[in-house]
Design a protein around this motif. Structure first.
Motif, short mmCIF file in Angstrom:
data_model
loop_
_atom_site.label_atom_id
_atom_site.label_comp_id
_atom_site.label_asym_id
_atom_site.label_seq_id
_atom_site.Cartn_x
_atom_site.Cartn_y
_atom_site.Cartn_z
N LEU B 28 -39.12 9.67 -2.31
CA LEU B 28 -38.73 8.28 -2.15
C LEU B 28 -39.01 7.44 -3.38
O LEU B 28 -38.31 6.47 -3.64
CB LEU B 28 -39.46 7.67 -0.94
CG LEU B 28 -39.11 8.29 0.40
CD1 LEU B 28 -39.94 7.68 1.50
CD2 LEU B 28 -37.63 8.09 0.71
N ASN B 30 -39.50 8.57 -6.82
CA ASN B 30 -39.65 9.40 -8.01
C ASN B 30 -39.21 8.71 -9.30
O ASN B 30 -39.50 9.18 -10.37
CB ASN B 30 -38.94 10.75 -7.85
CG ASN B 30 -37.52 10.57 -7.42
OD1 ASN B 30 -37.10 9.45 -7.14
ND2 ASN B 30 -36.75 11.64 -7.38
N ASN B 34 -34.98 4.65 -7.73
CA ASN B 34 -35.16 5.13 -6.37
C ASN B 34 -36.17 4.29 -5.61
O ASN B 34 -36.03 4.09 -4.41
CB ASN B 34 -35.60 6.59 -6.39
CG ASN B 34 -34.42 7.51 -6.22
OD1 ASN B 34 -33.35 7.06 -5.85
ND2 ASN B 34 -34.61 8.78 -6.49
N LEU B 37 -34.43 1.22 -4.51
CA LEU B 37 -33.49 1.60 -3.46
C LEU B 37 -34.22 1.83 -2.15
O LEU B 37 -33.80 1.35 -1.09
CB LEU B 37 -32.77 2.88 -3.90
CG LEU B 37 -31.54 3.27 -3.11
CD1 LEU B 37 -30.45 2.25 -3.35
CD2 LEU B 37 -31.06 4.64 -3.53
N THR B 38 -35.35 2.55 -2.23
CA THR B 38 -36.09 2.85 -1.02
C THR B 38 -36.56 1.58 -0.34
O THR B 38 -36.41 1.41 0.87
CB THR B 38 -37.31 3.74 -1.36
OG1 THR B 38 -36.84 4.89 -2.01
CG2 THR B 38 -38.07 4.10 -0.12
#
Lengths: 476, 468
Positions: B28, B30, B34, B37-38
């Protein structure tokens, strides 16, 4: 000879053992069966139609239709002829199909690519979306969108305004959805649709041109037959192009102005033509750049600058020359300006887009999976990040696998648009059903409807095949 | 990677000991993109889930579902005939349990921990869900019946070999029994009796041919003649005998206009699937045939049907089939609907089967022919089994869309699951409860479609003998 004749099988018994006899006999039986079945059905049809006093013919299309069509781009009125009603239905259907295909491709490719994301949450969302939507009937989804979502929108008095109350770009209420749009007249919109159609039809001519020019046709009888066929196709397409581009509503039994006439009658229409024409230099520049990059080993800087300039010009035209209007909320709660989408149209397009998008997502996913893992690894080893590896290496190769099933998905969307009947959007099928109910002529109406759908599907299929030829492996 | 084991015997892969925290970081968060986004997705999902849960437990008015369960399930089927619907369900459940047992006859224990937990969960749901609670005792009894039949099936499967074939005959026969239970009416005029007569006559003719031909040596021609004599004689006796007796035996008639709900949806889907498969197979073979006329007709059929929307074919079925038939003959609405569905689906199925046929290398056909097999035998023994195996996912996909397409019959006036939902929602006392009603039947459709997908995946893995 005579001595072995006791072992030889002669006469009709020999015939029975001959495979060729059975092949011919079987086909004769099939033909006889089909002919008998068809003549039986046809004689019944004739008797039934004679009994009800209807004789086959399309002259009824000139009679006044007498029913209203909820939304139309062809300034149709109830006293117009059936043929105009049907053309209005066709334009309405095309409006759904074109928008639906574009949006469904966007949704589907996004969801398909998202299922390869290294973000677990995004991956899961994509999988859940596909698993949920594919397993629920489309009609149910359409009704859900129409009755439960769009009908459940608030009254105009407290409508939803996005992004903020002051800055209204999108407004949603149970009177309709308003989007910002260029200030086109209905004629200009129809002209734009016709221009797209004309381009799609024109694309089909290329294949015949190439076949004629390549000189690969043999000089025998078959080759000449093929040549004549190709010339006939080109002539037919030219005639269709004439109607699509230059027909004038008064003269040609058609109820739309040809795209050129419609678009050149207003300044904004001309800008649309300019935008579409600018695709040609862009494509040429792009090819030139690729050539420079790959064959000559140059940086391709000049071409890139040219592309950027063209793109900026196009963007400027798009933004400033088309007269964009955003919807304005009035004191009374009503809305003026902008593009009004009816609830029926919005529900139909939303439902079709999400349903077809889920299928396209699976196609894209299968296509990407079909690219061998080594390609990924090689791309990563060259230093491309995962986004670039997808965009530059994997996706172009996946396209070869994606396009054929995508073709049938597009055709499905076109056919499924006939479910508009269930949400009350007046598309071709729904207009045809009303026509049938009023005239009691199922055969003629069915022939018209079936012919139109077949032509539309043929158009989609042939254009997708051309696209397919472009992305296939060029093998020696 | 970095630790090379000193003991060569230790060849087990290193166990991936991942704590939840490392998992979260890896999947989630990395990189920066991301992570953002998560976070955005978590917020959106959280809001959506909160809204959904609030709607389910507070906003939604489930009365439209809980008050009309019987309408959803059986439509307008007469209330005093509900026992027949229950009996049908019982037969299906018993047969399904038995089949489960026979299929799993080689398993040590049919009831693994997961299965037991599933059964317990089902019982719990039956008792707790408001839609099943009124019928909880009966449904739990059915669950027990399934378990008992499964145990029985396992024992029987171990004892008698070749039960699978008989089981499929049982399913086939049960279709007609169920159809009769659904329709009722005079037994002698039912499809069940007709199929039964044909079956009994065929057995009688076969027995005659087999018994008589034991005595003298008879040729094939005479054997066929004997079979026909036995068949026709028995058929006539059964047919006229039953009418001569003059006793009207049978259940109360339930007219087809009373059929509806999930029951009708399943009937349409199963009949459509059973009919479109052979037609589609024939069309696919026809399209691949060497014979130009057969090929041309098959192509014309497939392409014409695939070019038009299903709704227009159903419309044709409802409006135009009577026009093409002699005056006065007007097949039942449901028959016309099934004809429409079959015509449409078989064209798509033909393309799926054709894709499977094309995937079989030519060498298979040539090898079969060099062994002396003729065309029908080559097809049925060599090519089709391989082709159908390849085509299973596509074929099941087509079956799923046929199942979903039954909803379109709601538009042409049948009250299948979606049609009956439409009429329930038109009731003024459930004004505006669209979301509830549609969500309920969407769940039903989803369960059936998902079960089909799951079944096809299982079948695919069990038939896959390449990489074992």
């Amino acid at each position: 000879m005579t001595r072995t004749s006791s072992k030889r099988i002669t006469g009709w018994r020999a015939l029975l053992r001959d495979a060729r006899f059975w092949q011919i006999a079987f086909q004769v039986i099939v033909v006889i069966g089909v002919v008998i079945a068809f003549s039986y059905l046809a004689s019944n049809l004739q008797r039934n139609m004679a009994r009800s006093g209807i004789d086959f013919g399309f002259s009824f299309l000139q009679n006044p239709a007498g029913f209203a069509i909820g939304e139309t781009m062809l300034s149709y009125r109830a006293q117009d002829a059936y043929s105009k009603a049907i053309q209005a239905g066709i334009v309405n259907s095309l409006r759904v199909m074109i928008v639906g295909i574009v949006l469904a491709t966007v949704v589907g490719v996004t969801a398909g690519v998202a299922s390869f994301s290294d973000n677990w949450l995004l991956y899961k969302i994509s999988r859940i979306y596909v698993g949920l939507v594919r397993n629920i009937p489309l009609l149910l989804q359409l009704l859900f969108w129409y009755l439960a979502v769009f009908f459940g929108l608030p009254q105009p008095a407290n409508q939803i305004v996005l992004p903020t109350q002051g800055l209204s770009w999108v407004t949603l209420s149970n009177r309709g959805v308003y989007l910002p749009s260029p200030a086109f007249t209905a004629e200009t919109w129809t002209g734009a649709i016709l221009l797209i159609l004309a381009l799609l039809v024109g694309g089909l001519m290329l294949r015949s041109f190439n076949a004629l020019r390549s000189g690969s046709l043999p000089p025998d009888l078959g080759g000449w037959a093929a040549r004549i066929g190709h010339v006939a196709v080109i002539l037919l397409i030219l005639v269709i192009e004439y109607f699509l581009l230059f027909s004038n509503s008064a003269e040609d039994q058609l109820f739309f102005k040809g795209a050129v006439l419609a678009l050149f009658s207003s300044a904004r229409g001309i800008w649309i033509v300019v935008l579409m024409l600018s695709a040609i230099p862009i494509a040429l520049l792009f090819k030139w750049r690729n050539y420079a990059l790959v064959e000559q080993g140059e940086t391709g800087r000049k071409q890139t600058i040219g592309l950027v300039i063209l793109a900026v010009v196009d963007l400027a035209i798009l933004l400033f020359a088309l007269g964009w209007k955003t919807p304005e909320v009035l004191e009374s709660g009503g809305v003026t300006g902008g593009l009004r989408l009816t609830l029926e149209y919005s529900a139909l397009v939303t439902g079709l887009v999400f349903y077809t998008g889920a299928f396209i997502a699976e196609i894209v996913r299968a296509g990407i999976q079909s690219v061998s893992k080594g390609q990924w690894e090689a791309a990563r080893a060259l230093g491309l990040n995962s986004g670039k590896a997808m965009r530059l290496v994997v996706f172009p190769q996946a396209l070869r696998v994606i396009i054929p099933p995508l073709n049938s998905e597009f055709m499905n969307l076109a056919k499924n648009s006939s479910l508009a009947l269930a949400v009350g959007y007046p598309d071709l099928y729904s207009v045809a059903t009303t026509t049938f109910n009023q005239t009691g002529r199922p055969i003629e109406v069915f022939v018209v409807m079936m012919g139109t759908f077949l032509v539309i599907n043929l158009l989609i299929s042939l254009n997708m095949n051309q696209l397919n030829n472009l992305v296939q492996f060029k093998e020696r | 990677m970095t630790t090379i084991s000193s003991r060569p015997a230790d060849t087990k892969p290193p166990q991936n000991q991942t704590s939840p925290l490392t998992w979260v970081r890896k999947n989630l968060f990395n990189n920066i993109f991301n992570s953002i986004l998560t976070i955005v997705l978590v917020i959106i999902i959280g809001l959506a889930l909160r809204g959904l849960v609030l709607w389910i437990f507070q906003g939604a008015e489930w009365a439209v579902v809980t008050n009309n369960v019987s309408l959803f399930m059986t439509g307008l089927y007469p209330r005093d005939l509900y026992w027949r619907a229950w009996l049908m369900l019982g037969i299906v459940v018993a047969l399904a349990g038995f089949t489960w047992g026979v299929v799993g006859r080689n398993l040590g224990s049919l009831f693994s921990r997961n299965v037991l937990m599933g059964l317990a969960l089902a019982a719990l749901l039956i008792m707790l869900l408001p839609i099943t609670r009124p019928n909880a005792p009966r449904l739990i009894a059915y669950e027990a019946l399934t378990v008992a039949m499964a145990w029985l099936g396992q024992q029987a499967g171990r004892k008698f070999s070749g039960l699978g074939m008989k089981l499929s005959i049982g399913w086939f026969a049960s279709y007609f029994v169920l159809l009769y239970l659904l329709a009722g009416g005079d037994v002698r005029a039912s499809v069940l009796y007709f199929v039964g007569m044909i079956a009994v006559s065929a057995i009688a003719g076969w027995q005659l041919a087999a018994r008589v031909s034991l005595l003298p040596k008879l040729g094939l021609f005479e054997k066929i003649l004997l079979f026909l004599v036995g068949f026709i004689a028995t058929y006539l006796v059964l047919w006229y005998g039953s009418w001569l007796l003059g006793v009207e035996v049978g259940l109360d008639r339930a007219s087809t206009s009373k059929w509806g709900g999930l029951m009708l949806t399943l009937l349409l889907a199963i009949t459509g699937i059973a009919l479109c498969f052979p037609v589609g197979l024939l069309m696919a073979l026809g399209r691949r045939s060497q014979l130009p006329i057969v090929r041309g007709l098959s192509i014309a059929y497939i392409e014409l049907i695939r070019g038009v929307p299903l709704i227009s074919i159903l419309f044709m079925g409802q409006v135009m089939i009577p026009l093409f038939l002699p005056e006065g003959t007007r097949p039942d609405r449901i028959v016309r609907a099934i004809v429409g569905l079959t015509i449409f689906s078989s064209a798509y199925l033909a393309e799926n089967v054709r894709a499977g046929l094309q995937s079989i290398p030519r060498g298979q056909t040539e090898a079969a022919q060099s062994l002396g097999l003729n065309t029908p035998l080559t097809m049925s023994l060599i090519v089709l089994p391989q082709a159908l195996k390849v085509a299973i996912p596509a074929i099941v996909g087509q079956f799923i869309s046929l199942f979903q397409d039954t909803t379109l019959l709601g538009i042409v006036g049948l009250v299948e699951l979606l049609g009956i939902t439409q009429s329930i929602l038109a009731n003024p006392s459930y004004l505006g409860d669209y979301a509830e009603g549609y969500a309920f039947i969407a769940a039903i459709y989803w369960v059936f479609c998902y079960a089909m997908t799951y079944g096809s995946r299982r079948l695919e893995t069990s038939l896959n003998n390449e990489l074992r």
